[in-house]
Design an enzyme around this catalytic site. Structure first.
Site, PDB file in Angstrom:
ATOM      1  N   ASP A 378      32.839 -18.309  54.519  1.00  0.00           N
ATOM      2  CA  ASP A 378      32.758 -18.210  53.077  1.00  0.00           C
ATOM      3  C   ASP A 378      31.824 -19.339  52.619  1.00  0.00           C
ATOM      4  OD1 ASP A 378      33.535 -17.518  50.459  1.00  0.00           O
ATOM      5  OD2 ASP A 378      34.937 -19.194  50.437  1.00  0.00           O
ATOM      6  N   ASP A 576      38.691 -19.896  52.373  1.00  0.00           N
ATOM      7  CA  ASP A 576      39.658 -20.740  51.651  1.00  0.00           C
ATOM      8  C   ASP A 576      40.353 -20.080  50.470  1.00  0.00           C
ATOM      9  OD1 ASP A 576      37.510 -20.550  49.941  1.00  0.00           O
ATOM     10  OD2 ASP A 576      37.597 -22.636  49.295  1.00  0.00           O
ATOM     11  N   ASP A 580      39.658 -14.314  50.812  1.00  0.00           N
ATOM     12  CA  ASP A 580      39.384 -14.415  52.252  1.00  0.00           C
ATOM     13  C   ASP A 580      40.581 -13.968  53.086  1.00  0.00           C
ATOM     14  OD1 ASP A 580      36.821 -15.602  51.828  1.00  0.00           O
ATOM     15  OD2 ASP A 580      37.811 -17.496  51.396  1.00  0.00           O
TER      16      ASP A 580
END
Length: 684
Positions: A378, A576, A580
């Site tokens: 990410d 995080d 996700d």
């Protein structure tokens, strides 16, 4: 929270989410989930109470040890305690074997169950013969082996369970984002608070400032800004007006709004993300661990060799000798050292990891890390800091210095709690500017902030406002700044452009080295982000990441992970946010950045406590060393068994050598000690 005041963030607009039904069913393979076999610690200590007397009273493979004794009726005590121990302490292994056999994949549990069952059944036969038929103890029993095997195996499983902390429940954390009730607006305009479960599609609900959105819906009245960070992982508040969609679980900002329900409860967006997490965790192929693969071979070898021994000894001597040989082979095949080989390394590895800021929740993650060839990351909060910093500021007026421009900008921004305002206030503090008194400060919906300074109007706006009002500004500078992925804000004094500030989400200091090292290890880094294409590509360029996927929803991230897996890649995902969670669960290894949301942390197999991307490399290094130790221990642990089985069967009987059970037991103890010492030498 103040109004979201810089329109260039419209790239965060919410894409309509689609029903996510494209799940192929995946079978769950091999692997063994020990969690449903009870609390190993409790079972171990209770079994210890039963086992210790047996170890003192029963001979070890026919030999009386120096500390052992017997008394009148001691054989009965041993038999009774062994029976309780077999059915109580052995239950987790017998249940596990049942699962493995129903999956047609015999492994560690089946091998242990074979050893303890044969030990127990043959010992009961020996007890009956010795007590009621031969009074002079001619048949050797294996009660000592039964007790020692059950105790060592329970200890091994307890060490392993203890080392690998229990996974939290990501789904419960997600459900907690939704309030338990909602304020319904009735047809006559009055309001009523009712349980969320009673809310139906097309109802209209009132959401006050600061409340969590109870449902997915469309705003039909009011304006606000919404913090969707826990849903999308992006830190910026998103401006919302009539006809914009809101997501259940996100946090309403300053405005009170009326929302027409498009989805609630089981049909809402959060419910779909929860559904993704659930299906992905059920689908995630349980990688068969190394120890299970070795145990599977041991099981087949032991069964085949013991039957050959029964046959040959039964024909050449007599059936009793044949049975005793067969039983000896099956008992010696029992994996004492093998049972501890992996748990001891796991325990050592887990504590080393914890000292270095890595929390490992799934043992399989360490074994799989050796095969990883794709690391998906990410952007916001993983590769970047996730908080905005001023990257460039300048005055656009010859009579105003850069410092004065920053001073006025900060004097107005101090009235806002917007993430961009935070970045500007930090910069103002660094440059120690004197804040001026700006009066009558208000939020201008969709534009920014305005106030009065020296009786003249000052405003903070976006480029879109300048375009709309035909106020001239330096377009090429604007393009240059936005191409770097920066957020750009302008300061107007009396409707004249007097300065510009660009803010960027700073790349973490260790990100670049980490990406380069991954590439040097032959691992492909891939960036997945919900952010706009421009910002994503700017960060990717700086980090030299070639594969970028931007403007993604949770189901998109999860789908991309699945696509790569279907192409045969072993995927590690680092993230995080709630967005996700599905991809963290779907990936072969999910790694959560410690500063992220509880949901991400619960969905992951490994947590990086320090939020440092470099720890990804530490995890890979630790995995490599751990796997090497595991292999060494398996060679020591199982090597003994593979060697001892044919010797116990009497393969060298022709030259007068048969491995006596007692020598077998001593070698077995020795291999267990070697395995334990070897595990302690694991280093990061």
């Amino acid at each position: 929270m103040e109004n979201k005041h810089h329109e260039h963030h419209e790239h965060h607009e919410h894409h309509e989410h689609h029903e996510h039904n494209n799940h192929e069913g995946h079978e769950t393979h091999g692997g063994h989930d020990h969690s449903h076999h009870g609390d190993f610690k409790t079972i171990f200590f209770r079994s210890l109470v039963l086992g210790i007397p047996i170890l003192f009273l029963a001979p070890m493979m026919g030999i009386k040890l120096p500390f052992q004794f017997e008394f009148n009726g001691s054989t009965w005590v041993v038999m009774i305690l062994s029976t309780i121990l077999f059915f109580y302490g052995g239950a987790p292994f017998l249940n596990g074997a049942k699962d493995e056999l129903s999956d047609r994949s015999p492994a560690m549990m089946t091998l242990i169950s074979l050893g303890i069952s044969v030990s127990y059944i043959y010992s009961m036969y020996a007890f009956g013969m010795n007590t009621f038929i031969y009074k002079n103890h001619q048949v050797m029993d294996f009660f000592w082996e039964l007790a020692s095997l059950i105790l060592i195996m329970l200890l091994g499983h307890w060490i392993e369970m203890d080392a690998v902390s229990s996974a939290g429940n990501a789904l419960e954390k997600m459900a907690a984002l939704l309030p338990s009730d909602a304020t319904l607006i009735k047809e006559d305009g009055s309001t009523q608070v009712i349980p969320l479960s009673k809310i139906k599609k097309d109802d209209i609900v009132l959401v006050k400032a600061g409340e969590n959105m109870p449902v997915d819906g469309l705003i039909i009245h009011g304006e606000t800004n919404v913090n969707e960070a826990m849903i999308t992982g992006e830190s910026l508040a998103v401006k919302k007006k009539v006809n914009d969609s809101v997501i259940g679980g996100s946090v309403n900002g300053f405005g009170t709004i009326q929302v027409k329900v498009t989805g609630s409860g089981s049909s809402g967006y959060l419910a779909q993300v929860m559904h993704l997490v659930e299906t992905a965790s059920n689908d995630k192929s349980k990688a068969e661990s190394m120890a299970d693969r070795v145990a599977k071979w041991l099981f087949y070898v032991a069964v085949v060799v013991s039957l050959i021994a029964l046959l040959i000894w039964g024909i050449t001597q007599n059936i009793n000798v044949g049975i005793e040989r067969m039983v000896t082979v099956l008992v010696i095949a029992c994996p004492h050292a093998l049972g501890l080989a992996i748990p001891l390394v796991t325990a050592r590895s887990t504590s080393l990891a914890a000292q270095n800021g890595l929390l490992i929740k799934k043992r399989e993650a360490i074994e799989l890390a050796d095969h990883v060839d794709m690391v998906m990351m990410d952007k916001t909060g993983t590769l970047t800091e996730g908080n905005f910093k001023v990257m460039h500021y300048q005055s656009n007026h010859e009579e105003v210095s850069d410092h004065e421009m920053l001073e006025l900008f900060a004097s107005l921004e101090q009235h806002s709690s917007h993430p961009l305002a935070k970045g500007i206030m930090e910069k103002a503090e660094q440059e120690s500017v004197d804040l001026k008194v700006v009066s009558d400060v208000q939020t201008i919906a969709g534009v920014g902030l305005q106030g009065l300074y020296n009786d003249k109007q000052v405003k903070i706006t976006s480029a879109a406002y300048l375009d709309k009002n035909n106020i001239s500004y330096d377009q090429s500078l604007f393009n240059e700044l936005t191409s770097k992925g920066y957020s750009v804000s302008y300061l107007l004094y009396d409707e004249m452009d007097i300065g510009v500030i660009a803010q960027g989400d700073e790349i973490k200091k260790t990100s670049q080295a980490m990406v380069q090292t991954l590439q040097s290890l032959g691992i492909t880094p891939v960036m997945l982000t919900g952010d706009n294409e421009n910002a994503a590509k700017a960060v990717a360029r700086q980090l030299k990441i070639d594969h970028v996927h931007a403007q993604l929803l949770p189901e998109d991230k999860e789908r991309i992970v699945l696509d790569y897996q279907n192409k045969g890649n072993t995927v590690m995902m680092v993230g995080d946010g709630v967005n996700d969670a599905p991809s963290l669960v779907r990936a072969d290894i999910g790694i959560a950045i410690g500063a992220g949301t509880d949901v991400a942390i619960d969905a992951a197999d490994v947590i990086l406590v320090k939020s440092d991307p470099n720890d990804i490399l530490n995890f890979l290094k630790l995995s490599k060393n751990t796997n090497r130790k595991m292999k060494e221990n398996l060679i020591w642990g199982a090597g003994y068994n593979f060697l001892a089985i044919p010797l116990a069967a009497g393969i060298l009987a022709g030259v007068g050598f048969i491995l006596s059970p007692a020598i077998g037991a001593i070698l077995m103890s020795l291999s267990t000690v070697i395995v334990a010492i070897n595990a302690m030498f694991l280093k990061l």
